[in-house]
Design a protein around this motif. Structure first.
Motif, PDB file in Angstrom:
ATOM      1  N   VAL A  17       0.784  -1.167  -0.017  1.00 23.10           N
ATOM      2  CA  VAL A  17      -0.050   0.041  -0.060  1.00 23.10           C
ATOM      3  C   VAL A  17       0.929   1.471  -0.073  1.00 23.10           C
ATOM      4  CG1 VAL A  17      -1.562   1.123   1.343  1.00 23.10           C
ATOM      5  CG2 VAL A  17      -1.756  -1.267   1.192  1.00 23.10           C
ATOM      6  N   LEU A  20       2.481   1.929  -3.606  1.00 26.59           N
ATOM      7  CA  LEU A  20       1.474   2.139  -4.550  1.00 26.59           C
ATOM      8  C   LEU A  20       0.992   3.554  -4.284  1.00 26.59           C
ATOM      9  CD1 LEU A  20      -1.048  -0.790  -4.543  1.00 26.59           C
ATOM     10  CD2 LEU A  20       0.269   0.201  -6.485  1.00 26.59           C
ATOM     11  N   CYS A  21       0.892   4.087  -2.937  1.00 28.79           N
ATOM     12  CA  CYS A  21       0.805   5.507  -2.643  1.00 28.79           C
ATOM     13  C   CYS A  21       1.666   6.371  -3.097  1.00 28.79           C
ATOM     14  CB  CYS A  21       0.128   5.566  -1.338  1.00 28.79           C
ATOM     15  SG  CYS A  21      -1.494   4.796  -0.775  1.00 28.79           S
ATOM     16  N   GLY A  24       2.080   6.540  -6.871  1.00 29.75           N
ATOM     17  CA  GLY A  24       0.848   7.540  -7.322  1.00 29.75           C
ATOM     18  C   GLY A  24       1.348   8.966  -7.052  1.00 29.75           C
ATOM     19  N   LEU A  55      -3.153  12.211   1.333  1.00 30.84           N
ATOM     20  CA  LEU A  55      -2.485  11.065   1.678  1.00 30.84           C
ATOM     21  C   LEU A  55      -2.280  11.003   3.201  1.00 30.84           C
ATOM     22  CD1 LEU A  55       0.078  10.263  -1.160  1.00 30.84           C
ATOM     23  CD2 LEU A  55      -1.551   8.856  -0.352  1.00 30.84           C
ATOM     24  N   ILE A 324     -11.230  -3.049  -5.153  1.00 32.07           N
ATOM     25  CA  ILE A 324     -10.084  -2.433  -5.507  1.00 32.07           C
ATOM     26  C   ILE A 324      -9.791  -3.274  -7.177  1.00 32.07           C
ATOM     27  CG2 ILE A 324      -7.575  -2.525  -5.510  1.00 32.07           C
ATOM     28  CD1 ILE A 324      -8.174  -2.417  -2.440  1.00 32.07           C
ATOM     29  N   PRO A 347      -7.119   3.015  -8.557  1.00 35.04           N
ATOM     30  CA  PRO A 347      -6.916   3.088  -7.301  1.00 35.04           C
ATOM     31  C   PRO A 347      -5.320   3.102  -6.604  1.00 35.04           C
ATOM     32  CG  PRO A 347      -8.374   1.381  -7.834  1.00 35.04           C
ATOM     33  CD  PRO A 347      -7.884   1.693  -8.959  1.00 35.04           C
ATOM     34  N   PHE A 348      -5.373   4.288  -5.788  1.00 39.49           N
ATOM     35  CA  PHE A 348      -3.892   4.525  -5.071  1.00 39.49           C
ATOM     36  C   PHE A 348      -3.166   5.228  -5.949  1.00 39.49           C
ATOM     37  CE2 PHE A 348      -5.009   0.080  -3.423  1.00 39.49           C
ATOM     38  CZ  PHE A 348      -5.366   0.484  -2.410  1.00 39.49           C
ATOM     39  N   ILE A 356      -8.433   8.252  -2.447  1.00 37.17           N
ATOM     40  CA  ILE A 356      -7.470   7.924  -1.692  1.00 37.17           C
ATOM     41  C   ILE A 356      -7.728   7.854  -0.209  1.00 37.17           C
ATOM     42  CG2 ILE A 356      -6.335  10.121  -1.126  1.00 37.17           C
ATOM     43  CD1 ILE A 356      -4.625   6.911  -2.279  1.00 37.17           C
ATOM     44  N   LEU A 359      -9.881   4.585   0.121  1.00 37.57           N
ATOM     45  CA  LEU A 359      -9.015   3.507  -0.079  1.00 37.57           C
ATOM     46  C   LEU A 359      -8.219   3.163   1.218  1.00 37.57           C
ATOM     47  CD1 LEU A 359      -7.847   4.010  -3.806  1.00 37.57           C
ATOM     48  CD2 LEU A 359      -9.336   2.040  -2.916  1.00 37.57           C
ATOM     49  N   LEU A 360      -7.640   4.291   1.731  1.00 37.79           N
ATOM     50  CA  LEU A 360      -6.501   4.024   2.921  1.00 37.79           C
ATOM     51  C   LEU A 360      -7.370   3.447   4.144  1.00 37.79           C
ATOM     52  CD1 LEU A 360      -4.031   6.728   2.362  1.00 37.79           C
ATOM     53  CD2 LEU A 360      -3.756   4.312   2.055  1.00 37.79           C
TER      54      LEU A 360
END
Length: 407
Positions: A17, A20-21, A24, A55, A324, A347-348, A356, A359-360
């Protein structure tokens, strides 16, 4: 006990995760710096800074959800808040909603915009998981076990569709299907459900195609997919430029920050079409990096669901992983011309604070389910003498006739 809990966390999932973040965030800056200046008159790092703030907020929410026991969401007061809060948020859009992208899907809060439809996805997941957890003893009874959750899901989808936001409504519907399939429902009951849904679709067909349910702009998306180069100046414009971006990248890409299509040729380069910019700048290798990490997160989620002995935890993991996976497939399908463009973010990776944050929060919940599952498996295994007093595991998990459990 705290040490045991810390050891039970799945750090490979957390790392995926974070990667990916982080990736991104870099790509949001690379893909949006020209758009920020040329189109909106902002500083080059405008979208980067906003995504960074989202984020940070999402990271704090992720930590809270990692620590908060997931079974707390089974509390009746919390479930009522989720149900009525979701409906209230969607209804508020018709009074205070802000129109963007031809859809009244946003609420302006100060200098920020929130998209309630994003958070409603998780609300539906939690609600369905809790309801099917409580209905395990009579889940095959259509009137009590099947219909009530469908009514709530259908109502949510209806409110989302009339914004109009068909992409989000479709995702919510598909998440519900995945969770129903995994709920422990008998095949016979599923066939009844499918028949009910087909009948409903049949009754809705005249309204959709005769009453002009889709606008001309929405219908043009089908034209753009069927013949993008024949409609290059109109409906196929985005798709054609997405093809140019993907085709230009090759194996290694043109280099980070070297995209040509982000110079005004490809609209929404930092949102829906960010993967096209990744392909152009970082090539097939960059695309594979994202897809492999995304697949790892999704498969990890399904593995957690398969291992979890609690129906509520199992269904939460199925719902989040399905969300996802479905969003990723719709986004990639749209920018490659396999399906009509729906405006669903990747996603992400794509820019979007609401996306975001959702998703988190969802991933924090999934990591929490994983932690409790690992903790029970490692530290709660009964001794030989204790096994006589342990209840039958089938009494606390979805029945083996569940389609998901047969994988």
């Amino acid at each position: 006990m705290v040490k045991k809990i810390i050891k039970s966390y799945d750090y490979s999932l957390i790392l995926a995760v974070i990667l990916l973040c982080s990736f991104g965030l870099v790509m949001v800056y690379s893909s949006s710096m020209i758009t920020a200046v040329a189109r909106y008159g902002f500083e080059p790092d405008h979208f980067f800074q906003r995504q960074k703030l989202a984020l940070i907020a999402g990271g704090l929410a992720f930590l809270v959800m990692m620590i908060l026991p997931y079974r707390a969401f089974l509390d009746g007061r919390i479930l009522k808040f989720i149900v009525f809060g979701s409906i209230g948020l969607l209804l508020s859009l018709f009074f205070i909603g802000h129109v963007a992208g031809n859809a009244q899907s946003w609420i302006k809060v100060g200098g920020m915009s929130l998209q309630p439809g994003e958070f409603v996805k998780l609300s539906v997941i939690i609600y369905l998981a809790a309801v099917y957890d409580k209905k395990q003893t009579y889940i095959d009874e259509f009137g009590r076990g099947v219909l009530p959750p469908l009514i709530f899901t259908g109502l949510i989808c209806f409110f989302v569709v009339i914004q109009p936001d068909f992409g989000t409504a479709f995702i919510i519907g598909m998440i519900a299907v995945c969770m129903i399939v995994s709920s422990g429902m008998a095949v016979k009951s599923m066939l009844k459900l499918i028949s009910f849904l087909l009948l409903f679709a049949l009754l809705m067909t005249p309204y959709i195609f005769i009453k002009g349910f889709f606008s001309d702009e929405q219908l043009s998306r089908f034209t753009g997919v069927s013949d993008p180069f024949g409609n290059e100046g109109g409906a196929g414009y985005q798709l054609v430029n997405s093809f140019y971006a993907i085709g230009s990248g090759g194996l290694k890409g043109l280099g980070l920050g070297q995209s040509v299509q982000k110079y005004g040729y490809l609209p929404e380069s930092h949102t829906d079409f960010i993967m096209a910019i990744i392909a152009e700048e970082l090539g097939i290798l960059g695309v594979l990096f994202v897809i492999i990490l995304m697949a790892f997160v999704v498969l990890k989620g399904f593995a957690v669901a398969r291992k979890c002995q609690d129906p509520f935890g199992t269904l939460l993991a199925v719902g989040i992983s399905s969300m996802i996976a479905i969003q990723t497939m719709i986004n990639l399908g749209g920018l490659t011309g396999l399906i009509p463009i729906t405006g669903v973010p990747l996603p992400f990776i794509s820019y979007g604070g609401s996306s975001i944050l959702l998703l988190l929060i969802s991933m924090g919940l999934l990591v929490n389910v994983s932690m409790f599952t690992n903790y029970r498996e490692i530290y709660k295994k009964p001794t030989r003498n204790e096994q006589k007093d342990v209840p039958d595991i089938k009494a606390v998990q979805p029945r083996e006739k569940s389609v998901f459990k047969s994988f």
